[in-house]
Design an enzyme around this catalytic site. Structure first.
Site, PDB file in Angstrom:
ATOM      1  N   GLU A  37       0.867  -1.171   0.000  1.00 49.76           N
ATOM      2  CA  GLU A  37       0.000   0.000   0.000  1.00 49.76           C
ATOM      3  C   GLU A  37       0.908   1.227   0.000  1.00 49.76           C
ATOM      4  OE1 GLU A  37      -3.458  -0.393   2.872  1.00 49.76           O
ATOM      5  OE2 GLU A  37      -2.193  -2.073   3.504  1.00 49.76           O
ATOM      6  N   ARG A 266       5.627 -12.927  10.048  1.00 52.79           N
ATOM      7  CA  ARG A 266       6.241 -11.645   9.762  1.00 52.79           C
ATOM      8  C   ARG A 266       7.585 -11.555  10.469  1.00 52.79           C
ATOM      9  NH1 ARG A 266       2.784  -6.794  11.829  1.00 52.79           N
ATOM     10  NH2 ARG A 266       4.686  -5.713  11.224  1.00 52.79           N
ATOM     11  N   LYS A 276       4.126   0.115  11.325  1.00 47.94           N
ATOM     12  CA  LYS A 276       4.181   1.354  10.545  1.00 47.94           C
ATOM     13  C   LYS A 276       3.588   2.520  11.333  1.00 47.94           C
ATOM     14  CE  LYS A 276       3.405   0.865   6.167  1.00 47.94           C
ATOM     15  NZ  LYS A 276       2.715   0.705   4.865  1.00 47.94           N
TER      16      LYS A 276
END
Length: 557
Positions: A37, A266, A276
């Site tokens: 994104e 992850r 983030k």
């Protein structure tokens, strides 16, 4: 087609799935994608995904797309689009064909939403945000149906068209998938698939005032592109149910060989944040200088600090691909960059915490040029020139007035060798008012130049130095971990675990050859560590060097 050479690349559960799919004929070519994104900078966790997706495509002679899942124009920016492209290229990968954007499929996605409405599988809901949360239920309590859930397809088509035409305000209504409000998985309780947003889109402009949600867009984009293996992190494991539901209920994609989603753990590294949102908070509160601060785990930050693409690819290879969540030791990352730079970084000398040395028996007007190898084992890299004269700088830690036998550096009335130069002997020293040594007076032996002195004298200690007249003033930024706790994400407050010495700035001198040092290219400053010229602040007349990694691991490095 040829399969991956498992003797070269270690296998993992994703590769096993791919092998089985190719063997069965379910797929004849592997097609992956990296789908960020464009709402922020990539970090090393994304690098793991990049290496996995592009690496699999390369090893199986397949293709990997770079696609921006750009469904939220309010948080996205064209600058992020450009930075992500730069990061992928810098890591050493190239996507197949043109760059893809989910926004490029908005017309098709809109038609697929209409297909679900016609099938009675989607409806326009007018519950507000608070009501929607209330109706959704909890983890232990099932949700209840929206009062708008049984609206006819004809009514929903008309309402959805009004949404498209901008006749409803933001938040007034949304298009929801009709799945199961009693599902044990919250994501399946009639998720929103379209919402009203009056926002300019960096690719689509002002064509749309309704935007599809990520979960609805992502799976359709994969299917349109013919992605065979949609690889993502475990946080999307529950979302796979929405992924499958959408594709199973669209006629174009409900096929045996359609794309499937597979999740892996992850990346989590000690003393590092990967959220983030939390990284953005550090930037907003100016705890760091920006997204490319060398203490940040962003690819831009690692690049500015002197990490190499090869070292990051090697790190991602070593940590492997599993479904098990774990915390990777920071020493593993350091080992990868250290091994790379030990082999490839040219050598130089710099004095980070300088004191002056005056060689009293060296002629005052004399200056000579010595030769030193650019690398201790790679002769093909050649040599570099080192000016030498009466006055030098050495590191303050390399001199003591008195010391035991374990101290192998310069001591009063003892000898030490200057690297690639002469043997010197300390005679006396000057101090300032605080008792700190400022100048050491020495003698030198002119017959001891080089590693094999003519007299065969063995001197145990070797120290680095720079010649004072030619040395270039330099700022050295010594970076350490940004956090004092191995798992900062587990702290009640990030502020409680911030490391007050994550950046220490020192001022010293660098050898003259470093005036042409290229930004981001790391050097081994002998006996100090690996440093690179800062890609923003370093100039030929104002050198700034960032510590990439120390010569050995220390706490919280």
């Amino acid at each position: 087609m040829d399969h991956v050479d498992t003797e070269v690349r270690p296998s993992n559960f994703i590769r096993n799935i791919i092998d089985a799919d190719l063997e069965s004929g379910k797929h004849t070519q592997v097609q992956t994608r990296f789908p960020p994104e464009p709402n922020g900078f990539l970090h090393i966790g994304h690098a793991k995904s990049i290496c996995l997706n592009f690496g699999i495509a390369k090893d199986y002679q397949g293709k990997c797309n770079l696609r921006f899942d750009d469904t939220n124009p309010e948080k996205e920016d064209i600058d992020y689009v450009h930075s992500i492209q730069d990061d992928v290229r810098w890591l050493g990968f190239q996507w197949s064909g043109d760059i893809h954007y989910s926004s490029g499929y908005f017309d098709q996605i809109h038609q697929y939403a209409i297909e679900l409405i016609n099938k009675g599988l989607a409806y326009v809901c007018f519950l507000n945000a608070d009501e929607t949360r209330e109706y959704r239920g909890t983890l232990t309590k099932p949700g209840k149906n929206s009062p708008y859930r049984d609206t006819t397809p004809e009514e929903n088509l008309a309402l959805f068209e009004k949404m498209r035409l901008g006749e409803f305000k933001e938040g007034e209504c949304a298009l929801r998938a009709k799945i199961d409000m009693s599902s044990s998985f919250m994501v399946m309780r009639d998720p929103i698939i379209y919402r009203v947003r009056f926002a300019h889109h960096h690719q689509a402009g002002d064509k749309w005032c309704i935007y599809p949600m990520y979960d609805f867009t992502h799976c359709i984009s994969d299917a349109i592109e013919g992605i065979t293996h949609s690889i993502c992190t475990l946080e999307f494991q529950d979302n796979r149910r929405v992924y499958d539901w959408v594709l199973d209920n669209l006629d174009d994609f409900n096929k045996p060989n359609r794309t499937r989603q597979y999740e892996f753990s992850r990346l989590n590294i000690e003393y590092t944040l990967m959220s983030k949102r939390k990284l953005n908070d550090l930037v907003d509160r100016k705890i760091v200088s920006g997204w490319d601060d060398p203490r940040m785990p962003t690819i831009a930050g690692l690049r500015r600090r002197g990490y190499t693409p090869a070292s990051i690819r090697e790190f991602c290879e070593r940590i492997g691909v599993t479904k098990v969540e774990n915390l990777i030791e920071v020493g593993m990352l350091n080992a990868c960059i250290r091994e790379d730079l030990n082999e490839n970084a040219p050598r130089a000398m710099a004095v980070v915490d300088p004191i002056k040395v005056v060689i009293e028996n060296y002629p005052e007007a004399q200056q000579e040029t010595l030769s030193a190898p650019a690398h201790p084992t790679h002769e093909h890299l050649g040599t570099r020139e080192l000016p030498f004269g009466r006055e030098l700088y050495i590191d303050a830690a390399d001199f003591r007035e008195e010391a035991n036998k374990k101290y192998k550096r310069l001591v009063l009335d003892k000898e030490v060798r200057l690297r690639n130069a002469y043997v010197i002997k300390a005679l006396r020293c000057d101090k300032d008012e605080q008792g700190k040594v400022t100048t050491v007076y020495c003698s030198y032996d002119a017959e001891t130049l080089g590693k094999n002195p003519a007299d065969g004298r063995k001197v145990k200690g070797v120290i680095h130095w720079v010649e004072a007249a030619s040395a270039k003033p330099a700022e050295f930024r010594i970076y350490n971990s940004l956090f004092t706790e191995a798992n900062p994400a587990g702290a009640e407050s990030i502020d409680d675990v911030l490391n007050p010495t994550s950046l220490v700035v020192k001022h010293g001198f660098a050898e003259a050859s470093l005036v042409t040092a290229k930004a981001e290219k790391a050097y081994q400053f002998e006996r100090e560590g690996y440093f690179c010229a800062d890609n923003k602040d370093s100039k030929p007349d104002s050198l700034v060097f960032n510590l990439t990694v120390a010569l050995r691991d220390t706490f919280g490095e």
